[in-house]
Design a protein around this motif. Structure first.
Motif, PDB file in Angstrom:
ATOM      1  N   TYR A 260      22.904  20.106 117.207  1.00 56.74           N
ATOM      2  CA  TYR A 260      23.515  18.915 118.353  1.00 56.74           C
ATOM      3  C   TYR A 260      23.176  18.605 119.371  1.00 56.74           C
ATOM      4  CZ  TYR A 260      27.643  19.473 115.267  1.00 56.74           C
ATOM      5  OH  TYR A 260      28.191  19.970 114.258  1.00 56.74           O
ATOM      6  N   LEU A 261      23.608  17.237 119.913  1.00 56.78           N
ATOM      7  CA  LEU A 261      22.595  16.561 121.525  1.00 56.78           C
ATOM      8  C   LEU A 261      23.626  16.401 122.385  1.00 56.78           C
ATOM      9  CD1 LEU A 261      19.756  14.878 119.258  1.00 56.78           C
ATOM     10  CD2 LEU A 261      19.618  16.878 120.385  1.00 56.78           C
TER      11      LEU A 261
ATOM     12  N   VAL B 171      33.409  14.112 127.435  1.00 56.49           N
ATOM     13  CA  VAL B 171      32.465  13.890 127.986  1.00 56.49           C
ATOM     14  C   VAL B 171      31.906  15.641 128.110  1.00 56.49           C
ATOM     15  CG1 VAL B 171      31.176  14.319 130.957  1.00 56.49           C
ATOM     16  CG2 VAL B 171      32.476  12.929 130.363  1.00 56.49           C
ATOM     17  N   SER B 172      32.644  16.620 128.121  1.00 57.69           N
ATOM     18  CA  SER B 172      32.543  18.035 128.159  1.00 57.69           C
ATOM     19  C   SER B 172      32.021  18.644 126.256  1.00 57.69           C
ATOM     20  CB  SER B 172      33.557  18.536 128.349  1.00 57.69           C
ATOM     21  OG  SER B 172      34.301  18.496 126.776  1.00 57.69           O
ATOM     22  N   GLU B 173      32.116  17.015 125.712  1.00 57.36           N
ATOM     23  CA  GLU B 173      32.196  17.454 124.470  1.00 57.36           C
ATOM     24  C   GLU B 173      30.369  16.979 123.745  1.00 57.36           C
ATOM     25  OE1 GLU B 173      34.607  15.208 122.140  1.00 57.36           O
ATOM     26  OE2 GLU B 173      36.559  16.401 121.869  1.00 57.36           O
ATOM     27  N   LYS B 174      30.045  17.601 122.673  1.00 59.65           N
ATOM     28  CA  LYS B 174      28.710  17.681 122.263  1.00 59.65           C
ATOM     29  C   LYS B 174      28.906  16.459 120.950  1.00 59.65           C
ATOM     30  CE  LYS B 174      25.944  21.360 122.755  1.00 59.65           C
ATOM     31  NZ  LYS B 174      25.456  21.859 123.177  1.00 59.65           N
TER      32      LYS B 174
ATOM     33  N   MET C  61      19.398  25.008 128.216  1.00 60.35           N
ATOM     34  CA  MET C  61      20.618  24.153 127.748  1.00 60.35           C
ATOM     35  C   MET C  61      19.635  23.113 127.102  1.00 60.35           C
ATOM     36  SD  MET C  61      24.719  24.335 129.527  1.00 60.35           S
ATOM     37  CE  MET C  61      24.946  22.902 128.008  1.00 60.35           C
ATOM     38  N   MET C  62      19.219  22.579 127.612  1.00 56.12           N
ATOM     39  CA  MET C  62      17.954  21.231 127.417  1.00 56.12           C
ATOM     40  C   MET C  62      16.674  21.750 126.643  1.00 56.12           C
ATOM     41  SD  MET C  62      19.827  18.690 128.464  1.00 56.12           S
ATOM     42  CE  MET C  62      18.421  17.374 128.420  1.00 56.12           C
TER      43      MET C  62
END
Length: 209
Positions: free
Chosen positions: A208-209, A71-74, A44-45
């Protein structure tokens, strides 16, 4: 008594072996789970980093926008500098006139493609960035001239999402599409010759980060 002690000793030994096997199994499973988490996290990173690396060959810097609070969102959506942000995409309006095929290649060289319009809201946003006196190529074409229009990214061409000017398209020889401003209908699509030179609009997915 001796036999009884021997039986108890064997029972205790067997119990210890069972417990040892159970503990070892749990440790192994835990290790595998942790390793899978590490691999997933690393993937993912690495994924956005790869995109960042690829785009760095085309663009020197990005502009990022806060797009989430959970927290769970981009948290950040990023576009190259001088590109416009809307929804999950970034848009660039080219001020250089070229043929349709060359315009598409120019978009590809920036990590993008000619724009694909999916909604009226998207079209309205895009037209706010355009000069009313100029036509702009879209990523829509009819390569065979048989009325089978197709988007450059293979998005199905939906008859419910179309913004043709009245009486357009009208010529099978005009196999590419430009968005143009005409009175009184304002902005709409017009089929045009692919080898005529027009400005164009590029689109890419946000990072997206």
């Amino acid at each position: 008594m001796l036999q009884e002690r021997q039986l108890k000793g064997k029972g205790t030994c067997w119990t210890l072996r069972l417990w040892s096997a159970a503990v070892i199994s749990i440790l192994l499973l835990s290790t595998c789970f942790i390793m899978s988490c590490v691999v997933t996290y690393q993937f993912m990173m690495d994924h956005p980093n790869r995109r960042l690396y690829e785009l760095h060959t085309y663009h020197s810097s990005l502009t990022c926008f806060s797009e989430g609070t959970m927290v769970s969102e981009k948290m950040w959506g990023c576009c190259p500098n001088h590109w416009k942000s809307f929804g999950s995409s970034c848009y660039f309006v080219s001020t250089t006139e070229n043929f349709w095929s060359i315009s598409e290649q120019n978009c590809i060289q920036m990590g993008a493609h000619l724009v694909v319009i999916n909604t009226e809201a998207e079209q309205n946003f895009i037209t706010q960035q355009l000069n009313e006196s100029l036509p702009y190529f879209l990523g829509l074409s009819d390569p065979q001239g048989n009325g089978k229009w197709q988007w450059i990214d293979n998005t199905p061409f939906s008859q419910n999402v179309r913004f043709w000017h009245p009486h357009e398209p009208n010529l099978p020889e005009e196999r590419c599409v430009a968005i143009v401003y005409w009175n009184p209908s304002k902005w709409g699509w017009n089929d045009v010759f692919c080898d005529h030179q027009h400005n164009s609009i590029c689109e890419m997915k946000k990072i997206y980060l």
